[in-house]
Design a protein around this motif. Structure first.
Motif, PDB file in Angstrom:
ATOM      1  N   LYS A   1       4.721 -15.180  53.939  1.00 53.66           N
ATOM      2  CA  LYS A   1       6.134 -15.569  53.878  1.00 53.66           C
ATOM      3  C   LYS A   1       6.922 -14.562  53.048  1.00 53.66           C
ATOM      4  O   LYS A   1       7.987 -14.086  53.467  1.00 53.66           O
ATOM      5  N   SER A   2       6.405 -14.215  51.890  1.00 57.85           N
ATOM      6  CA  SER A   2       7.101 -13.273  51.020  1.00 57.85           C
ATOM      7  C   SER A   2       7.188 -11.892  51.654  1.00 57.85           C
ATOM      8  O   SER A   2       8.211 -11.214  51.537  1.00 57.85           O
ATOM      9  N   TYR A   3       6.136 -11.477  52.327  1.00 56.16           N
ATOM     10  CA  TYR A   3       6.128 -10.171  52.996  1.00 56.16           C
ATOM     11  C   TYR A   3       7.184 -10.143  54.099  1.00 56.16           C
ATOM     12  O   TYR A   3       7.950  -9.183  54.226  1.00 56.16           O
ATOM     13  N   LEU A   4       7.248 -11.218  54.881  1.00 52.24           N
ATOM     14  CA  LEU A   4       8.242 -11.289  55.962  1.00 52.24           C
ATOM     15  C   LEU A   4       9.666 -11.299  55.403  1.00 52.24           C
ATOM     16  O   LEU A   4      10.552 -10.642  55.946  1.00 52.24           O
ATOM     17  N   LEU A   5       9.883 -12.032  54.318  1.00 55.31           N
ATOM     18  CA  LEU A   5      11.204 -12.029  53.687  1.00 55.31           C
ATOM     19  C   LEU A   5      11.553 -10.631  53.182  1.00 55.31           C
ATOM     20  O   LEU A   5      12.692 -10.180  53.302  1.00 55.31           O
ATOM     21  N   GLY A   6      10.569  -9.944  52.619  1.00 57.05           N
ATOM     22  CA  GLY A   6      10.785  -8.577  52.148  1.00 57.05           C
ATOM     23  C   GLY A   6      11.128  -7.631  53.300  1.00 57.05           C
ATOM     24  O   GLY A   6      11.986  -6.760  53.173  1.00 57.05           O
ATOM     25  N   LEU A   7      10.456  -7.820  54.440  1.00 53.00           N
ATOM     26  CA  LEU A   7      10.766  -7.009  55.618  1.00 53.00           C
ATOM     27  C   LEU A   7      12.203  -7.240  56.063  1.00 53.00           C
ATOM     28  O   LEU A   7      12.934  -6.301  56.374  1.00 53.00           O
ATOM     29  N   ARG A   8      12.592  -8.510  56.066  1.00 54.30           N
ATOM     30  CA  ARG A   8      13.969  -8.833  56.458  1.00 54.30           C
ATOM     31  C   ARG A   8      14.963  -8.220  55.481  1.00 54.30           C
ATOM     32  O   ARG A   8      15.948  -7.610  55.881  1.00 54.30           O
ATOM     33  N   ASP A   9      14.680  -8.356  54.184  1.00 59.55           N
ATOM     34  CA  ASP A   9      15.583  -7.816  53.160  1.00 59.55           C
ATOM     35  C   ASP A   9      15.724  -6.300  53.261  1.00 59.55           C
ATOM     36  O   ASP A   9      16.781  -5.745  52.952  1.00 59.55           O
ATOM     37  N   ARG A  10      14.652  -5.618  53.666  1.00 60.25           N
ATOM     38  CA  ARG A  10      14.685  -4.152  53.797  1.00 60.25           C
ATOM     39  C   ARG A  10      15.217  -3.701  55.159  1.00 60.25           C
ATOM     40  O   ARG A  10      15.300  -2.507  55.423  1.00 60.25           O
ATOM     41  N   GLY A  11      15.507  -4.666  56.023  1.00 53.43           N
ATOM     42  CA  GLY A  11      15.991  -4.321  57.360  1.00 53.43           C
ATOM     43  C   GLY A  11      14.891  -3.904  58.314  1.00 53.43           C
ATOM     44  O   GLY A  11      15.172  -3.399  59.405  1.00 53.43           O
ATOM     45  N   LEU A  12      13.627  -4.098  57.934  1.00 48.14           N
ATOM     46  CA  LEU A  12      12.513  -3.728  58.802  1.00 48.14           C
ATOM     47  C   LEU A  12      12.161  -4.828  59.797  1.00 48.14           C
ATOM     48  O   LEU A  12      11.387  -4.617  60.723  1.00 48.14           O
ATOM     49  N   LEU A  13      12.692  -6.017  59.577  1.00 44.96           N
ATOM     50  CA  LEU A  13      12.618  -7.130  60.519  1.00 44.96           C
ATOM     51  C   LEU A  13      14.058  -7.590  60.663  1.00 44.96           C
ATOM     52  O   LEU A  13      14.643  -8.117  59.720  1.00 44.96           O
ATOM     53  N   ALA A  14      14.636  -7.319  61.824  1.00 43.89           N
ATOM     54  CA  ALA A  14      16.072  -7.526  61.980  1.00 43.89           C
ATOM     55  C   ALA A  14      16.376  -8.354  63.220  1.00 43.89           C
ATOM     56  O   ALA A  14      15.638  -8.300  64.208  1.00 43.89           O
ATOM     57  N   PHE A  15      17.472  -9.098  63.143  1.00 40.98           N
ATOM     58  CA  PHE A  15      17.902  -9.915  64.270  1.00 40.98           C
ATOM     59  C   PHE A  15      19.200  -9.378  64.838  1.00 40.98           C
ATOM     60  O   PHE A  15      20.140  -9.072  64.111  1.00 40.98           O
ATOM     61  N   SER A  16      19.235  -9.289  66.142  1.00 41.57           N
ATOM     62  CA  SER A  16      20.445  -8.901  66.861  1.00 41.57           C
ATOM     63  C   SER A  16      20.775 -10.026  67.842  1.00 41.57           C
ATOM     64  O   SER A  16      19.878 -10.487  68.564  1.00 41.57           O
ATOM     65  N   PRO A  17      22.020 -10.477  67.867  1.00 42.88           N
ATOM     66  CA  PRO A  17      22.383 -11.550  68.798  1.00 42.88           C
ATOM     67  C   PRO A  17      22.119 -11.183  70.266  1.00 42.88           C
ATOM     68  O   PRO A  17      21.872 -12.054  71.087  1.00 42.88           O
TER      69      PRO A  17
END
Length: 186
Positions: free
Chosen positions: A101-117
């Motif tokens: 969970k923390s790793y995934l949140l870190g990826l999101r925070d760094r923009g390495l896991l990103a959402f596009s509509p």
């Protein structure tokens, strides 16, 4: 709650008295082989010697296939797109759900896991493979706290003196900024 010797003494006073004692205690540990868990091991051994009814469940690390299914459900992507991501995630976190969970949140925070509509969730697998991961809880928390602004760090420092939960109005009384406004630190 992080258990210490005082916590285990309290648990003994709740669990050991005269039966029937209708108390459910749930202890969670990443592993009892480590010397830091000696108080927990001692507590469990004492409970066993006093014939306290208990059940120990060993939780194994999450394997790749269920992690891939979870990623595909969560990210709305086909499973074949998530298999390699799951392999890297399990490798980096040793299958520990908290670290995942923390790793995934870190990826999101760094923009390495990103959402596009328009295209949904995306990630760069090669960047994920190169990204280091904290090897323990203390390192992980230090890394996350290190990314906070100085104001947010100060706010948490003041709030931590008040306990594990606090309200902005409670902190405001000891906040030493001239404008008294702590909202910008949140």
């Amino acid at each position: 709650h992080w258990a210490d010797s005082g916590t285990f003494e309290l648990l003994k006073s709740l669990v050991i008295p005269q039966p029937p004692n209708h108390v459910l205690v749930v202890l969670v540990s990443r592993g009892l082989q480590d010397r830091d868990h000696s108080a927990c091991k001692d507590f469990l051994e004492e409970m066993r010697l006093k014939n306290v009814d208990m059940e120990c469940l060993e939780l194994e690390p999450l394997p790749e296939d269920p992690v891939a299914e979870l990623l595909c459900d969560t990210l709305g992507r086909p499973k074949d797109a998530c298999v390699e991501f799951a392999r890297v995630l399990v490798e980096k976190t040793t299958g520990n759900p908290f670290f995942m969970k923390s790793y995934l949140l870190g990826l999101r925070d760094r923009g390495l896991l990103a959402f596009s509509p328009t295209s949904g969730w995306s990630w760069n697998l090669e960047a994920l493979k190169r990204l280091p991961v904290a090897d323990n809880l203390a390192s992980l928390m230090a890394e996350r706290l290190g990314g906070l602004t100085p104001e947010a760090t100060r706010l948490l420092t003041v709030g931590a003196c008040m306990g594990d939960r606090f309200l902005p109005d409670e902190v405001r009384g000891v906040w030493l900024k001239e404008d008294g406004d702590i909202n910008y630190a949140l």
